[in-house]
Design an enzyme around this catalytic site. Structure first.
Site, PDB file in Angstrom:
ATOM      1  N   CYS B  58      -5.030   0.476   9.871  1.00  0.00           N
ATOM      2  CA  CYS B  58      -5.479   0.001   8.568  1.00  0.00           C
ATOM      3  C   CYS B  58      -4.430   0.060   7.470  1.00  0.00           C
ATOM      4  O   CYS B  58      -4.710  -0.268   6.331  1.00  0.00           O
ATOM      5  CB  CYS B  58      -6.733   0.757   8.143  1.00  0.00           C
ATOM      6  SG  CYS B  58      -6.848   2.400   8.803  1.00  0.00           S
ATOM      7  N   ASP B  60      -3.256   2.664   6.079  1.00  0.00           N
ATOM      8  CA  ASP B  60      -3.579   3.751   5.147  1.00  0.00           C
ATOM      9  C   ASP B  60      -2.417   4.724   5.015  1.00  0.00           C
ATOM     10  O   ASP B  60      -1.649   4.917   5.942  1.00  0.00           O
ATOM     11  CB  ASP B  60      -4.780   4.551   5.650  1.00  0.00           C
ATOM     12  CG  ASP B  60      -6.085   3.784   5.493  1.00  0.00           C
ATOM     13  OD1 ASP B  60      -7.113   4.282   5.990  1.00  0.00           O
ATOM     14  OD2 ASP B  60      -6.067   2.697   4.890  1.00  0.00           O
ATOM     15  N   CYS B  84      -9.478   3.654   2.843  1.00  0.00           N
ATOM     16  CA  CYS B  84     -10.913   3.429   2.735  1.00  0.00           C
ATOM     17  C   CYS B  84     -11.646   4.698   2.297  1.00  0.00           C
ATOM     18  O   CYS B  84     -11.078   5.796   2.278  1.00  0.00           O
ATOM     19  CB  CYS B  84     -11.467   2.956   4.080  1.00  0.00           C
ATOM     20  SG  CYS B  84     -11.409   4.219   5.346  1.00  0.00           S
ATOM     21  N   CYS B 127     -10.050   8.434  10.698  1.00  0.00           N
ATOM     22  CA  CYS B 127      -9.796   8.976   9.358  1.00  0.00           C
ATOM     23  C   CYS B 127      -9.801  10.501   9.383  1.00  0.00           C
ATOM     24  O   CYS B 127      -8.968  11.150   8.745  1.00  0.00           O
ATOM     25  CB  CYS B 127     -10.859   8.479   8.363  1.00  0.00           C
ATOM     26  SG  CYS B 127     -10.842   6.709   8.118  1.00  0.00           S
TER      27      CYS B 127
END
Lengths: 265, 154
Positions: B58, B60, B84, B127
């Site tokens: 993603c 991130d 996110c 995550c």
């Protein structure tokens, strides 16, 4: 001549509207000349409709075309005779965008060089064929399942076009098609890359217009440079290197999106 | 989709109209709306360890920092995550948990504990893994600094 144009144009002319073309090994199905309403010339519509829609159960997968009754090539969504999309074939999981639009993924270098205008024409043609409104408008009485399928297919085509239009998204899709997706856990994110990404995000967060402009220019440049590196890795058939470059592109793209979002406010 | 910076400044509405609340567990939304320990510690300080991690899927970036006292206890922790809502919540929770703990206790925190606390769906489990990795990297960075100091003073 823009690389890739010749290949796509030839594809369009010769085998125009096939959805699933598995590389060069696919049999050369030549659709009959399509008249505007999508029905094959020489077949009366009444005959077609009567034969097909009087039966209670629709034809199963891989058998005959529901539009004209011609035997379907195995694994093909599209009839070789009337070019109609056949609703009984499954569209499962996340279809590969290249496959959906009938584009080859090998050799990777050539597959990556997509001519955008030809891509858009291909997309519009596909949509004209299979869009649910069009199918329903041809006078055929579609079952709800057929309507639902054509909608899903239509969405898949739209999504495929969206992905292939953007070089970075196209790069990710191509790598995935070759079994080297960027998120397969084999590549560790380099600390310097992370630091650059972090500082860029802080700049975006700060909202300082001058800094954001500088960042945008810098980010665009490294995106272009890395796209060139990506092309070079593909040309050298070095998919692992291509994967590493694509990882960087992922971060540059996140920054591009962040900048765009911020500037829209 | 909840996707923005972990910062006390809000430049955008917290939840866009397009992000259905029902897809995020209340624990996650809580950390997103009231994140704990957002900020930066002095990277150059000898008592501070910094861990910077990223998720390829993603794009991130997650930074977690610890400030360790003379007794080897984490007296403060800060995080900054660009990603996110689940990533923000995971790192926020991580800082909450490690403050007051010893280095060993902090290193023992598992991503599964974080995921369980936040009720993360399968697609967001990475995550919590990222948060665990960030803790370990921050501790490792601190330990490297300490080792270097000892070597210098020897």
């Amino acid at each position: 001549m823009i690389p890739g144009t010749g290949r796509l144009v030839a594809m369009r002319a010769g085998m125009a509207l096939r959805l699933l073309r598995v590389g060069s090994a696919a049999p050369a199905l030549r659709p009959r000349c399509l008249v505007a309403h999508g029905r094959p010339s020489g077949l009366s519509f009444q005959m077609t409709a009567g034969r097909l829609f009087s039966s209670a159960t629709p034809p199963g997968p891989g058998t005959v075309c529901w539009g004209c009754g011609t035997a379907l090539a195995p694994g093909s969504h599209q009839c070789g005779a009337c070019a109609r999309i056949n609703p009984q074939l499954p569209l499962t999981g996340e279809p590969c965008p290249f496959e959906v639009l009938g584009l080859a993924t090998s050799p990777p270098g050539a597959a990556f060089d997509v001519d955008l205008r030809a891509l858009r024409s291909l997309f519009l043609e596909q949509q004209m064929l299979m869009h649910p409104d069009r199918l329903a408008g041809a006078g055929a009485h579609l079952t709800p399942a057929q309507v639902e399928y054509s909608e899903r297919l239509s969405k898949a085509v739209t999504e495929a076009h969206r992905v292939l239009r953007d070089p970075v998204q196209r790069a990710f899709a191509l790598l995935r098609a070759h079994g080297h997706p960027i998120d397969d856990g084999t590549t560790n994110v380099d600390s310097e890359l992370l630091m650059l990404a972090f500082m860029a995000q802080e700049t975006i967060e700060s909202g300082d217009p001058d800094e954001m402009n500088d960042l945008a220019a810098e980010n665009d440049q490294r995106t272009q440079e890395d796209l060139e590196h990506f092309r070079a890795s593909l040309a050298a058939n070095d998919l692992e290197q291509a994967q590493k470059v694509a990882l960087r592109l992922r971060y540059w793209q996140t920054i591009t999106n962040g900048l765009r979002e911020k500037q829209d406010i | 989709m909840l996707s923005r910076f972990a910062s006390l400044q809000r430049a955008v509405p917290l939840l866009s109209a397009a992000a259905p609340r029902r897809f995020y567990h209340p624990n996650v939304i809580d950390h997103y709306e009231r994140p704990r320990n957002v900020g930066l510690l002095d990277k150059k300080s000898s008592s501070v360890g910094t861990g910077l991690v990223g998720a390829p899927a993603c794009g991130d970036v997650m930074q977690l920092q610890v400030d360790v006292d003379e007794n080897g206890r984490i007296r403060d922790a800060k995080f900054k995550t660009f990603g996110c809502g689940s990533a923000i919540a995971s790192s926020s929770l991580a800082t909450e948990w490690i403050i007051g703990k010893s280095l060993d206790e902090a290193a023992a925190i598992k991503n599964s504990d974080i995921a369980k606390e936040l009720c993360l769906p399968p697609v967001k489990l990475h995550c919590s893994m990222l948060a665990e990795e960030a803790i370990k990297k921050a501790l490792s960075d601190y330990e490297k600094k300490q080792a270097a100091l000892k070597a210098a003073s020897a």
